[in-house]
Design an enzyme around this catalytic site. Sequence first.
Site, PDB file in Angstrom:
ATOM      1  N   TYR A 157      14.731 -44.167   3.869  1.00  0.00           N
ATOM      2  CA  TYR A 157      15.350 -43.191   2.961  1.00  0.00           C
ATOM      3  C   TYR A 157      14.781 -41.788   3.222  1.00  0.00           C
ATOM      4  O   TYR A 157      15.522 -40.800   3.304  1.00  0.00           O
ATOM      5  CB  TYR A 157      15.084 -43.647   1.527  1.00  0.00           C
ATOM      6  N   LYS A 161      16.885 -38.642   4.399  1.00  0.00           N
ATOM      7  CA  LYS A 161      17.020 -37.448   3.546  1.00  0.00           C
ATOM      8  C   LYS A 161      16.345 -36.227   4.176  1.00  0.00           C
ATOM      9  O   LYS A 161      16.779 -35.092   3.973  1.00  0.00           O
ATOM     10  CB  LYS A 161      16.455 -37.728   2.144  1.00  0.00           C
TER      11      LYS A 161
END
Length: 264
Positions: A157, A161
């Site tokens: 993640y 991101k």
Amino acid sequence: MVNFSLEGKVALVTGASYGIGFALATAFAEAGAKIAFNDIKQELVDKGLAAYKEKGIDAKGYVCDVTKEDQVQALVANIEKDLGPINILVNNAGIIKRIPMIEMKAEEFRQVIDIDLNGPFIVSKAVIPSMIKNGGGKIINICSMMSELGRETVSAYAAAKGGLKMLTKNIASEYGEYNIQCNGIGPGYIATPQTAPLRERQADGSRHPFDAFIVAKTPAARWGNAEDLQGPAVFLASSASDFVNGHILYVDGGILAYIGKQPQ
Ligand code: NAP
Ligand code: GCO
């Protein structure tokens, strides 16, 4: 006068049947935009349509997986046919897998990167040509605290991101001359289904330790709500932000400004 109106604009918010995407699309509709959203399953699209209707919003919902280029091309063509060219795109669809990195399968890592980073690339690529043709547009990428910070279990993640932050800056760099503004919103810890496991009550009724940790880490001393992101999103979607480009607007109750609570 400063103009925050989205009157006459067409906005596509990905993965917006509920959660943050739904709140942002609702705010855009209140500012005058026509709303299109997608989700991967028909049941979720139907649930979203009912939720928009309840708010008096005539949104159009489509089944589309943001990782599939052919589905995304068809989505954009259908929106153009139903509502007109897309003026505002929010790359909101995203997932998280909380698994220690050395236990994570490469396939699981790839899936997060695929949805959270390749997805925004694929959808942006599909709308930018018509934005260029129509004299400009707004792209808002939903980034994260993990665009700046790491923590245990969220390697994929954070990588996605962090990459999305740089994709944002690159779209701004590459297409700014066409009056396209691409900015990010970096939400802090927001109470949505995605973060529900981090807020679950313990068997003895006490707060989840992560819940207490986040409240202590946030100068505002609370979790955010999806509604906290509405004003910043309307700003970045409107002509009020026409000279703001490649910026990540962190809406985090102050987390990134704070060194953390001093020991008592
Ligand atoms: P959420 O409640 O899990 O909603 C995410 C939405 O994206 C769901 O509707 C989901 O559908 C959809 N989606 C997932 N994969 C998709 C795909 N391949 N194609 C199309 N749609 C897909 O999450 P949220 O908390 O509202 O988060 C929205 C965005 O904000 C995400 O990018 C997330 O990473 C980011 N964010 C969240 C927080 C937070 O604290 N909540 C903070 C920072 C950033 P399904 O239900 O079918 O999976
Ligand atoms: C986590 C959380 C976060 C948030 C958000 C923070 O497990 O740490 O899910 O990553 O969802 O992205 O900005």
